[in-house]
Design a protein around this motif. Sequence first.
Motif, PDB file in Angstrom:
ATOM      1  N   ARG A 169     -21.540 -12.385  10.237  1.00  0.00           N
ATOM      2  CA  ARG A 169     -20.824 -11.212   9.721  1.00  0.00           C
ATOM      3  C   ARG A 169     -19.360 -11.241  10.185  1.00  0.00           C
ATOM      4  O   ARG A 169     -18.444 -11.013   9.408  1.00  0.00           O
ATOM      5  N   PHE A 170     -19.172 -11.528  11.480  1.00  0.00           N
ATOM      6  CA  PHE A 170     -17.825 -11.620  12.045  1.00  0.00           C
ATOM      7  C   PHE A 170     -17.029 -12.725  11.347  1.00  0.00           C
ATOM      8  O   PHE A 170     -15.849 -12.555  11.033  1.00  0.00           O
ATOM      9  N   GLY A 171     -17.676 -13.860  11.079  1.00  0.00           N
ATOM     10  CA  GLY A 171     -17.016 -14.975  10.401  1.00  0.00           C
ATOM     11  C   GLY A 171     -16.566 -14.600   8.997  1.00  0.00           C
ATOM     12  O   GLY A 171     -15.454 -14.951   8.583  1.00  0.00           O
ATOM     13  N   ARG A 172     -17.411 -13.873   8.285  1.00  0.00           N
ATOM     14  CA  ARG A 172     -17.065 -13.459   6.915  1.00  0.00           C
ATOM     15  C   ARG A 172     -15.882 -12.499   6.912  1.00  0.00           C
ATOM     16  O   ARG A 172     -14.969 -12.622   6.079  1.00  0.00           O
ATOM     17  N   VAL A 173     -15.922 -11.525   7.840  1.00  0.00           N
ATOM     18  CA  VAL A 173     -14.825 -10.545   7.921  1.00  0.00           C
ATOM     19  C   VAL A 173     -13.530 -11.245   8.303  1.00  0.00           C
ATOM     20  O   VAL A 173     -12.477 -11.015   7.698  1.00  0.00           O
ATOM     21  N   SER A 174     -13.598 -12.130   9.317  1.00  0.00           N
ATOM     22  CA  SER A 174     -12.381 -12.823   9.750  1.00  0.00           C
ATOM     23  C   SER A 174     -11.866 -13.768   8.658  1.00  0.00           C
ATOM     24  O   SER A 174     -10.659 -13.967   8.520  1.00  0.00           O
ATOM     25  N   LEU A 175     -12.770 -14.327   7.849  1.00  0.00           N
ATOM     26  CA  LEU A 175     -12.349 -15.170   6.730  1.00  0.00           C
ATOM     27  C   LEU A 175     -11.606 -14.345   5.683  1.00  0.00           C
ATOM     28  O   LEU A 175     -10.559 -14.767   5.171  1.00  0.00           O
ATOM     29  N   LEU A 176     -12.128 -13.164   5.394  1.00  0.00           N
ATOM     30  CA  LEU A 176     -11.473 -12.274   4.427  1.00  0.00           C
ATOM     31  C   LEU A 176     -10.088 -11.867   4.924  1.00  0.00           C
ATOM     32  O   LEU A 176      -9.102 -11.921   4.174  1.00  0.00           O
ATOM     33  N   ILE A 177     -10.009 -11.484   6.206  1.00  0.00           N
ATOM     34  CA  ILE A 177      -8.723 -11.097   6.797  1.00  0.00           C
ATOM     35  C   ILE A 177      -7.770 -12.295   6.801  1.00  0.00           C
ATOM     36  O   ILE A 177      -6.600 -12.177   6.428  1.00  0.00           O
ATOM     37  N   GLY A 178      -8.278 -13.455   7.235  1.00  0.00           N
ATOM     38  CA  GLY A 178      -7.445 -14.657   7.304  1.00  0.00           C
ATOM     39  C   GLY A 178      -6.897 -15.067   5.952  1.00  0.00           C
ATOM     40  O   GLY A 178      -5.704 -15.391   5.825  1.00  0.00           O
ATOM     41  N   LEU A 179      -7.760 -15.048   4.921  1.00  0.00           N
ATOM     42  CA  LEU A 179      -7.314 -15.424   3.577  1.00  0.00           C
ATOM     43  C   LEU A 179      -6.294 -14.432   3.029  1.00  0.00           C
ATOM     44  O   LEU A 179      -5.315 -14.830   2.385  1.00  0.00           O
ATOM     45  N   SER A 180      -6.529 -13.142   3.302  1.00  0.00           N
ATOM     46  CA  SER A 180      -5.578 -12.109   2.839  1.00  0.00           C
ATOM     47  C   SER A 180      -4.220 -12.306   3.501  1.00  0.00           C
ATOM     48  O   SER A 180      -3.180 -12.266   2.846  1.00  0.00           O
ATOM     49  N   PHE A 181      -4.255 -12.519   4.824  1.00  0.00           N
ATOM     50  CA  PHE A 181      -3.002 -12.709   5.559  1.00  0.00           C
ATOM     51  C   PHE A 181      -2.303 -13.992   5.106  1.00  0.00           C
ATOM     52  O   PHE A 181      -1.080 -14.025   4.946  1.00  0.00           O
ATOM     53  N   LEU A 182      -3.083 -15.053   4.878  1.00  0.00           N
ATOM     54  CA  LEU A 182      -2.501 -16.320   4.406  1.00  0.00           C
ATOM     55  C   LEU A 182      -1.838 -16.134   3.048  1.00  0.00           C
ATOM     56  O   LEU A 182      -0.723 -16.635   2.821  1.00  0.00           O
ATOM     57  N   ALA A 183      -2.491 -15.402   2.141  1.00  0.00           N
ATOM     58  CA  ALA A 183      -1.921 -15.156   0.810  1.00  0.00           C
ATOM     59  C   ALA A 183      -0.605 -14.379   0.921  1.00  0.00           C
ATOM     60  O   ALA A 183       0.400 -14.737   0.276  1.00  0.00           O
TER      61      ALA A 183
END
Length: 197
Positions: free
Chosen positions: A112-126
């Motif tokens: 769950r933590f990995g999915r949330v951090s992936l969403l945050i990371g991808l958003s920030f990267l974009a």
Amino acid sequence: MVLPSEPVTNIESMYRRKNGRVLIEIKLTSVIQLFNSFDPAPFYEKEIDSEAEDYIVDTVEDFPAKTKFMIRIYLPPAIVASEEAKKIVPAIHNHFRYRMLVTERKYRAKLRFGRVSLLIGLSFLAIALIASQLVAALNSHLLAQLLSYSLLILGWVAMWQPITVFLYELWPIIRLKKIYEKISRMEIEILPLPQPG
């Protein structure tokens, strides 16, 4: 455990086998020795002593995943048939089943933590990529280029945590869960301690 008289060439040579299964042998002087003495739970639900647990888990980890095992516990002949001795098998199975469930819960939380951090990371990267492009397009000055590259680097740094979770942190949890599950189903044999001579 019986150690070979010849030099050890591999870990497998240190363990005896029965019907193709590696024996995990534990010698006890009393039944309570197997359990955590500070655990207030009823006897059959008691937590296994940490050293005994580590020994069993470490042994399983030392062998390939498909290796079959049997736990063999030796007790003084006078207590082999006691009521306490009869509760050893379900107690060990319950202990490792519980460990498996706790590890499963850790895995789900980490996923769950990995999915949330992936969403945050991808958003920030974009956002960082778009901002980097805008800064580079608006000004070709050296400072603007530096800011553009800095935003790009920050965007990729934001991806570090999700990449770490999915590439490195989940697999050890999955492996440990499988080991606990395997131990929770192992055949357990209770035998009298061999008499000296």
